[in-house]
Design an enzyme around this catalytic site. Structure first.
Site, mmCIF file in Angstrom:
data_model
loop_
_atom_site.group_PDB
_atom_site.id
_atom_site.type_symbol
_atom_site.label_atom_id
_atom_site.label_comp_id
_atom_site.label_asym_id
_atom_site.label_seq_id
_atom_site.Cartn_x
_atom_site.Cartn_y
_atom_site.Cartn_z
ATOM 1 N N PRO A 10 17.682 0.921 32.304
ATOM 2 C CA PRO A 10 16.326 0.378 32.302
ATOM 3 C C PRO A 10 16.243 -1.128 32.516
ATOM 4 O O PRO A 10 17.065 -1.895 32.004
ATOM 5 C CB PRO A 10 15.793 0.745 30.912
ATOM 6 C CG PRO A 10 16.985 1.081 30.107
ATOM 7 C CD PRO A 10 18.019 1.603 31.051
ATOM 8 N N ASN A 11 15.261 -1.498 33.291
ATOM 9 C CA ASN A 11 14.866 -2.882 33.587
ATOM 10 C C ASN A 11 15.743 -3.552 34.638
ATOM 11 O O ASN A 11 15.404 -4.650 35.100
ATOM 12 C CB ASN A 11 14.818 -3.738 32.308
ATOM 13 C CG ASN A 11 13.789 -3.233 31.333
ATOM 14 O OD1 ASN A 11 12.624 -3.069 31.692
ATOM 15 N ND2 ASN A 11 14.196 -2.947 30.110
ATOM 16 N N ARG A 18 13.833 -12.076 36.755
ATOM 17 C CA ARG A 18 13.515 -12.525 35.398
ATOM 18 C C ARG A 18 14.789 -13.028 34.724
ATOM 19 O O ARG A 18 15.888 -12.595 35.035
ATOM 20 C CB ARG A 18 12.953 -11.359 34.560
ATOM 21 C CG ARG A 18 11.650 -10.762 35.070
ATOM 22 C CD ARG A 18 10.447 -11.599 34.666
ATOM 23 N NE ARG A 18 10.372 -11.758 33.213
ATOM 24 C CZ ARG A 18 9.844 -10.858 32.383
ATOM 25 N NH1 ARG A 18 9.366 -9.723 32.837
ATOM 26 N NH2 ARG A 18 9.786 -11.093 31.082
ATOM 27 N N ASN A 72 26.074 0.640 34.259
ATOM 28 C CA ASN A 72 25.459 -0.392 33.430
ATOM 29 C C ASN A 72 24.268 0.288 32.751
ATOM 30 O O ASN A 72 23.189 0.374 33.332
ATOM 31 C CB ASN A 72 24.994 -1.581 34.270
ATOM 32 C CG ASN A 72 24.407 -2.674 33.387
ATOM 33 O OD1 ASN A 72 24.148 -2.453 32.203
ATOM 34 N ND2 ASN A 72 24.200 -3.856 33.955
ATOM 35 N N ALA A 75 19.934 -1.181 27.960
ATOM 36 C CA ALA A 75 19.645 -0.992 26.528
ATOM 37 C C ALA A 75 20.137 0.352 25.988
ATOM 38 O O ALA A 75 20.417 0.468 24.780
ATOM 39 C CB ALA A 75 18.146 -1.135 26.278
ATOM 40 N N GLU A 96 32.375 0.918 32.269
ATOM 41 C CA GLU A 96 31.143 0.387 31.678
ATOM 42 C C GLU A 96 31.041 -1.075 32.087
ATOM 43 O O GLU A 96 31.996 -1.844 31.911
ATOM 44 C CB GLU A 96 31.200 0.493 30.152
ATOM 45 C CG GLU A 96 30.017 -0.152 29.450
ATOM 46 C CD GLU A 96 30.164 -0.173 27.932
ATOM 47 O OE1 GLU A 96 31.127 0.440 27.404
ATOM 48 O OE2 GLU A 96 29.330 -0.830 27.285
ATOM 49 N N HIS A 98 28.620 -4.704 32.203
ATOM 50 C CA HIS A 98 27.451 -5.497 31.820
ATOM 51 C C HIS A 98 27.499 -6.821 32.564
ATOM 52 O O HIS A 98 28.563 -7.448 32.666
ATOM 53 C CB HIS A 98 27.433 -5.756 30.311
ATOM 54 C CG HIS A 98 27.363 -4.488 29.525
ATOM 55 N ND1 HIS A 98 26.191 -3.796 29.347
ATOM 56 C CD2 HIS A 98 28.333 -3.753 28.935
ATOM 57 C CE1 HIS A 98 26.446 -2.694 28.665
ATOM 58 N NE2 HIS A 98 27.735 -2.645 28.400
ATOM 59 N N ARG A 105 26.139 -12.442 22.650
ATOM 60 C CA ARG A 105 24.701 -12.361 22.400
ATOM 61 C C ARG A 105 24.424 -11.913 20.959
ATOM 62 O O ARG A 105 25.303 -11.868 20.123
ATOM 63 C CB ARG A 105 24.086 -11.448 23.454
ATOM 64 C CG ARG A 105 24.370 -12.021 24.861
ATOM 65 C CD ARG A 105 23.741 -11.236 25.952
ATOM 66 N NE ARG A 105 22.299 -11.228 25.799
ATOM 67 C CZ ARG A 105 21.499 -10.406 26.461
ATOM 68 N NH1 ARG A 105 22.005 -9.538 27.310
ATOM 69 N NH2 ARG A 105 20.198 -10.455 26.286
HETATM 70 O O1 CA2 Z 1 24.180 -7.693 30.800
HETATM 71 C C1 CA2 Z 1 23.841 -6.549 31.112
HETATM 72 O O2 CA2 Z 1 24.107 -6.052 32.206
HETATM 73 C C2 CA2 Z 1 23.043 -5.693 30.126
HETATM 74 O O3 CA2 Z 1 23.476 -4.335 30.218
HETATM 75 C C3 CA2 Z 1 21.590 -5.809 30.503
HETATM 76 C C4 CA2 Z 1 20.619 -5.182 29.500
HETATM 77 C C5 CA2 Z 1 20.911 -5.574 28.079
HETATM 78 O O4 CA2 Z 1 20.185 -4.721 27.217
HETATM 79 C C6 CA2 Z 1 22.371 -5.457 27.766
HETATM 80 O O5 CA2 Z 1 22.579 -5.995 26.516
HETATM 81 C C7 CA2 Z 1 23.271 -6.175 28.738
HETATM 82 C C8 CA2 Z 1 19.176 -5.567 29.723
HETATM 83 C C9 CA2 Z 1 18.721 -5.603 31.110
HETATM 84 C C10 CA2 Z 1 17.411 -6.266 31.167
HETATM 85 O O6 CA2 Z 1 17.050 -6.253 32.489
HETATM 86 C C11 CA2 Z 1 16.663 -7.398 33.059
HETATM 87 C C12 CA2 Z 1 16.976 -7.531 34.365
HETATM 88 C C13 CA2 Z 1 16.614 -8.646 35.018
HETATM 89 C C14 CA2 Z 1 15.954 -9.637 34.380
HETATM 90 C C15 CA2 Z 1 15.627 -9.496 33.074
HETATM 91 C C16 CA2 Z 1 15.979 -8.356 32.397
#
Ligand code: CA2
Length: 143
Positions: A10-11, A18, A72, A75, A96, A98, A105
């Site tokens: 997600p995201n 962002r 990846n 969350a 896996e 990230h 963090r």
């Molecule tokens: O660092 C990573 O790749 C994460 O898997 C990204 C997740 C976060 O929950 C993990 O702790 C680490 C969050 C991704 C949020 O997505 C965004 C993408 C672009 C800009 C802002 C947020």
């Protein structure tokens, strides 16, 4: 030849748009292009979803059709026992990945369920981690 599944949670469709100080400025489309470039003739199934259900279905598809998984889970890394259970069924290598170093963090980002079943874990290389993971996966599949 079975594809390498590259799964994004997600995201991550917002990548490059962002929080560039954490996740950089590379978009997910650019990540996909880098992965396909490095994979060369090896097929790649590249997906992003904001849905836990869809992510699990994609893992099921990889169980039937994939050579390896680079994931990846975003969350869902820290929340999803259902994803862990699905990944446990995959017989091949799982990387896996990230983008950020989750261990630098907040404590909520330190406990990964996916790490319990991953063959390898990568964090903190930014978007450049994806082509590194594809190279590592190709080497492992060739070994
Ligand atoms: O660092 C990573 O790749 C994460 O898997 C990204 C997740 C976060 O929950 C993990 O702790 C680490 C969050 C991704 C949020 O997505 C965004 C993408 C672009 C800009 C802002 C947020």
């Amino acid at each position: 030849m079975k594809p390498i599944y590259i799964l994004n949670g997600p995201n991550l469709n917002r990548l490059g748009k962002r929080e560039p100080e954490i996740y950089g400025t590379t978009t997910l489309a650019e990540v996909e292009a880098m992965c396909r470039d490095v994979a060369g003739a090896h097929p790649v199934a590249f997906h992003q979803t904001n849905s836990e259900e869809r992510l699990i279905e994609l893992v099921h598809e990889a169980i039937d059709e994939g050579a390896g998984i680079i994931i990846n889970p975003a969350a869902f890394t820290f929340t999803s026992l259902a994803l862990l259970d699905a990944l446990k069924m995959f017989p091949g290598p799982i990387i896996e990945l990230h983008i950020s170093n989750i261990h630098r963090r907040e404590p909520i980002y330190h406990r990964s369920y996916v790490s319990m079943v991953a063959t390898s874990v990568m964090a903190g290389f930014g978007a450049a981690g994806y082509p590194i993971a594809v190279r590592a996966m190709l080497a492992r599949l060739a070994a």
